[in-house]
Design an enzyme around this catalytic site. Structure first.
Site, short mmCIF file in Angstrom:
data_model
loop_
_atom_site.label_atom_id
_atom_site.label_comp_id
_atom_site.label_asym_id
_atom_site.label_seq_id
_atom_site.Cartn_x
_atom_site.Cartn_y
_atom_site.Cartn_z
N LYS A 224 41.91 24.49 45.44
CA LYS A 224 41.17 25.18 46.49
C LYS A 224 40.18 24.25 47.20
O LYS A 224 39.92 23.13 46.78
CB LYS A 224 40.44 26.39 45.90
CG LYS A 224 41.40 27.53 45.57
CD LYS A 224 40.68 28.78 45.11
CE LYS A 224 41.67 29.93 44.89
NZ LYS A 224 41.01 31.16 44.39
N ARG A 258 44.29 30.20 36.27
CA ARG A 258 45.43 30.41 37.17
C ARG A 258 45.67 29.10 37.93
O ARG A 258 44.79 28.65 38.68
CB ARG A 258 45.11 31.56 38.13
CG ARG A 258 46.23 31.93 39.09
CD ARG A 258 45.80 33.12 39.95
NE ARG A 258 46.84 33.53 40.89
CZ ARG A 258 47.03 33.00 42.09
NH1 ARG A 258 46.21 32.04 42.52
NH2 ARG A 258 48.01 33.42 42.88
#
Length: 278
Positions: A224, A258
């Site tokens: 991210k 995740r």
């Protein structure tokens, strides 16, 4: 913190080694690997690869929720997700469906999904009712605003306190609907309506979130922008930063990570476990 997570046909003891959730994006436009696994045969191959590499769960997503993304029509999300879900039922791993649409939740549960992972925190009309009678696990995530607008100057007075308060409210609503506590985990929503500073404040507060809510924390920060902001690396070069982020989350108490890079994360966690737990 609860010692067990009920996940459809499966159950997990949440001790020692954290769970690794592998990301399977069956989309053409996800921020990291959009289009790579859109064809069913490639999605199946990727899921099998992640299972072999040690993934504990596979998270199937049919709609990108990257910043600025427009909503996807229901029929198109079902067309993407359901064939993959049915095709992977024999994989021997719990299958999670990443969706905020009530209709997709219902269809996924009928097809045997083991977890529903909702970036919208089960706030859509009928969402809680759609999942209440099932036995699937439920991941409740915090998001400020919507994917289309969430990164337009997000503001908090106290990001950690506000995220905890939001998650507590959603948990209370789910418990009031008769959902067992051991079906629920929480996600602070890294990158979903947060600045880089907000994201790292939440990462450092993972143990506080777990302690105050009494539920396992899922940390999803793989590749991210919070990784890119610190390393200066583009999406395709964020493996090292993502591994460091996953280990930091686990060190602060996350029970599920995740990730896109399953094999590398599993190896990193094995070394972390040997060093910290003996």
């Amino acid at each position: 913190m609860q010692p067990f997570l009920q996940c459809g046909r499966f159950g997990f003891e949440l001790k020692a080694m954290p769970l690794v959730m592998g990301i399977l994006n069956v989309t053409p436009d996800s921020f990291s690997d959009g289009g790579r696994y859109q064809a069913l045969e490639f999605a199946i191959s990727k899921a099998e690869e992640m299972a072999f590499e040690g993934a504990d769960l596979i998270d199937i997503g049919g709609e990108t929720t990257r910043p600025g993304a427009a909503p996807l029509p229901l029929d198109e999300e079902l067309r993407r997700v359901m064939p993959a879900l049915y095709a992977l039922r024999g994989l021997g791993k719990p299958l999670s469906v990443d969706t905020y649409k009530t209709e997709v939740m219902r269809e996924a549960i009928i097809a045997g999904a083991d977890m529903i992972n909702d970036v919208n925190g089960f706030r859509a009309p009928g969402a809680i009712e759609a999942v209440a009678a099932s036995d699937c696990a439920l991941c409740v995530m915090h998001m400020q605003s919507t994917p289309a607008t969430m990164q337009q100057s997000p503001v908090y007075t106290d990001v950690v306190a506000e995220v905890i308060a939001f998650l507590r409210g959603r948990i209370d609503a789910m418990l009031a609907a008769g959902i067992a506590r051991n079906r629920i985990c929480v996600d602070p929503g890294f990158g979903f309506g947060k600045t880089t500073e907000h994201n790292y404040a939440l990462l450092r507060a993972t143990s506080r979130i777990e302690s105050e809510l009494g539920l396992p924390v899922l940390a999803g920060l793989s590749r991210k922008s919070m990784i890119g902001a610190v390393t200066g690396r583009p999406v395709g070069q964020r493996l090292a930063g993502s591994l460091a982020g996953a280990l930091a989350a686990v060190a602060h108490g996350a029970k599920i990570v995740r990730v896109h890079d399953v094999a590398e994360t599993v190896d990193a966690l094995k070394v972390w476990q040997a060093a910290h737990l003996g």
